[in-house]
Design an enzyme around this catalytic site. Structure first.
Site, short mmCIF file in Angstrom:
data_model
loop_
_atom_site.label_atom_id
_atom_site.label_comp_id
_atom_site.label_asym_id
_atom_site.label_seq_id
_atom_site.Cartn_x
_atom_site.Cartn_y
_atom_site.Cartn_z
N GLU A 293 0.80 -1.16 0.09
CA GLU A 293 -0.14 0.02 -0.10
C GLU A 293 0.77 1.11 0.18
O GLU A 293 1.66 1.32 0.90
CB GLU A 293 -1.00 0.10 1.26
CG GLU A 293 -1.99 0.95 1.30
CD GLU A 293 -1.67 2.16 2.03
OE1 GLU A 293 -1.58 3.38 1.28
OE2 GLU A 293 -1.70 2.31 3.13
N CYS A 327 -1.83 8.49 4.43
CA CYS A 327 -1.66 8.06 3.01
C CYS A 327 -3.07 8.23 2.33
O CYS A 327 -3.36 8.80 1.23
CB CYS A 327 -1.45 6.66 2.56
SG CYS A 327 -2.15 5.61 3.57
#
Length: 542
Positions: A293, A327
């Protein structure tokens, strides 16, 4: 061996404590924060169950008070990495052969330890080392970490229960083996829960792990290892190392028993890792699993029908909680001109109420960014915005100061160029860039959102018009792996919103779901025939 099929406790999301004045959790957390602030610790490596200390000790300090010393992290070298791999491989046979219910019990106990006696410790460590306020620490280091541990056990059992059909005289079975070799977990600074989940999710499925956390998270990672140890995790199952990234990579990615990597971090680093693994494929015993990720340039898109207060709240919370160091943080926004004046008014009012400073003061909403490198990068983007007077107007923030801590004001810029640098590049800090679009250009703006930048992690659409919500949901199908309707694009909850994105944002293997755990097993099909044939001929031959 136990001749029974066991059902672990059904997972429920850990309740988030409020830390309101007068609550027991507030008192306990403040006391633990103060105790740790007055105490220096060593953060060693953990290899084969042993604490490893070295002469290479590197100072740990709070980002909001960088002159203060929390202690020192012990760093190793290539020999350390090799020792961690050896420890993981040594522990592998016994660990993967341990019955699932025994492995599961260890991580369920770890969850209860975090929910109880270690809650203040893990939260205080996260506040001190990573600069989170008490609420951000609570939803991350305590609640999300606990949820990962509990829900993963349930997801693992769900996987194990999935079995093929059998025909008369035959019993078909599917065995979910651990990967052959060791797994490398590489974790970021910003979420203690991610740091705990990446190695433990692999380990739950029978793998043994070499774990390298971000240097700036060594302090809270030490608490994680203490919890795993207290929960009864056998020696060598998870081995924590502190080494330079290239040093770890040079050893790990050249080892024949490297079986996979569980990664959260930057897109650039992940692409380099993937390329390195590809170049080294002939070295490996099997094809390594690559799960990552990575970056995001997450959007908030408002429709002309949107409630300005809802939009403003999604922006202020989504962009500036934990200083935008998520993020999933809202980093670019598209606001129609008809509601922009009111959105601007509400957003600026929100920002005016946000206090910035030491997280020990629970009135502070904003803290410092993680370190000097991040501070210099983010302030560089702000300087670039200031120079572009033709296209950019900074309507909030823009100031920064690293004399005592790495503090950057929440900064909001309005740009005339929807393809400008800060609309496209990941900043990973408290900077939000807004493009105000013509209210009659909704479909054009959908195309703009989808085509801007390389990422596809999270995004939000805010609207009171159902047709436009459907349009956005369909048109932006590949623009975000986590898509939010009338909410901010952050705050995914384990068991409710499995997390991950595609394009430049990663492999979308959805942490917090069974999909992620499937990557850490190598299924074996077993067919047993009860009465096997004794002649080679078939009836058609007669």
């Amino acid at each position: 061996m136990s001749d029974a099929i066991f059902h672990p406790p059904a997972p429920v999301n850990e309740p988030v404590k409020t830390y309101a004045p007068g609550t027991a959790e507030r008192t306990a957390l403040q006391a633990e924060y103060d105790r740790r602030l007055k105490t220096t610790i060593d953060a060693p490596m953990w290899i084969g169950g042993k604490i490893i200390e070295t002469k290479d000790k590197r100072r740990m300090s709070p980002p909001h008070k960088h002159a203060h010393t929390l202690g020192a992290a012990h760093f190793g070298d290539a020999k350390t990495v090799k020792a961690a791999i050896d420890a993981a491989l040594k522990a592998k046979k016994d660990w993967e052969n341990m019955p699932f219910e025994e492995r599961a019990a260890i991580f369920l106990k770890a969850a209860d330890l975090l929910a109880g006696p270690y809650r203040a410790q893990i939260n205080a460590a996260t506040m001190l080392a990573q600069g989170k306020n008490c609420y951000q620490a609570e939803i991350d280091a305590a609640c999300e970490f606990i949820d990962f541990l509990r829900f993963n056990v349930s997801y693992a059992q769900q996987i194990y229960k999935e079995q093929p059909v059998s025909s008369p005289g035959v019993w078909n079975r599917l065995e979910y083996r651990a990967l052959e070799g060791f797994v490398f977990a590489l974790t970021p600074f910003n979420f203690t829960a991610i740091a705990g989940n990446l190695p433990s999710s692999c380990a739950l499925m029978g793998n043994t792990v070499v774990w390298k956390c971000a240097d700036t998270q060594a302090y809270s990672a030490h608490v994680i290892m203490e919890v795993f140890k207290a929960a009864g995790l056998p020696d060598g199952v998870i081995n924590l190392i502190h080494v330079e990234g290239p040093v770890a990579g040079d050893v790990i990615f050249k080892h024949k028993d490297f079986a996979g990597i569980h990664f959260t971090g930057s897109t650039g680093v992940f692409r380099h890792i993937w390329q390195t693994i590809g170049n080294n494929l002939p070295m490996y015993r099997s094809y390594p699993r690559i799960v990552g990720e990575t970056g995001g340039k997450d959007f908030v898109l408002a429709h002309p029908s949107a409630d300005p207060k809802v939009v403003a709240t999604a922006l202020s919370r989504g962009a500036f909680e934990f200083q935008g160091q998520k993020c999933s943080a809202a980093s670019r926004a598209y606001i129609p001109e008809n509601i922009w004046p009111q959105v601007k008014k509400e957003l600026l009012a929100d920002l005016a109420e946000m206090k910035m400073g030491d997280p020990r003061d629970f009135k502070n909403f904003i803290g410092a960014v993680i370190d000097e490198k991040a501070f210099d990068k983010i302030s560089g983007y702000i300087d670039g915005l200031k120079k572009d007077k033709k296209n950019v107007q900074i309507i909030a923030g823009g100031k920064y100061d690293k004399s005592k801590g790495y503090f950057i004001e929440p900064t909001v810029a309005v740009t005339k160029d929807p393809k400008s640098t800060t609309m496209c590049e990941e900043i990973f800090g408290p900077v939000l860039t807004i493009y105000v679009y013509s209210s009659n250009r909704w479909m054009d703006t959908l195309k703009l959102v989808d085509s801007t930048g390389e990422y596809a992690l999270t995004g939000a659409v805010i609207s009171n018009d159902r047709a436009s919500i459907l349009q956005a949901t369909n048109f932006l199908r590949h623009s975000a792996g986590n898509f939010y309707i009338n909410d901010k694009p952050t705050g995914a909850v384990v068991g409710q919103q499995p997390f991950g994105g595609a394009r430049g944002s990663g492999t979308n293997d959805k942490a917090g779901s069974y999909l992620n755990l499937l990557r850490w097993v190598s299924p074996r099909t077993i067919k047993e025939t009860f009465v096997p044939p004794t002649e080679h001929g078939y009836p058609f031959l007669d």
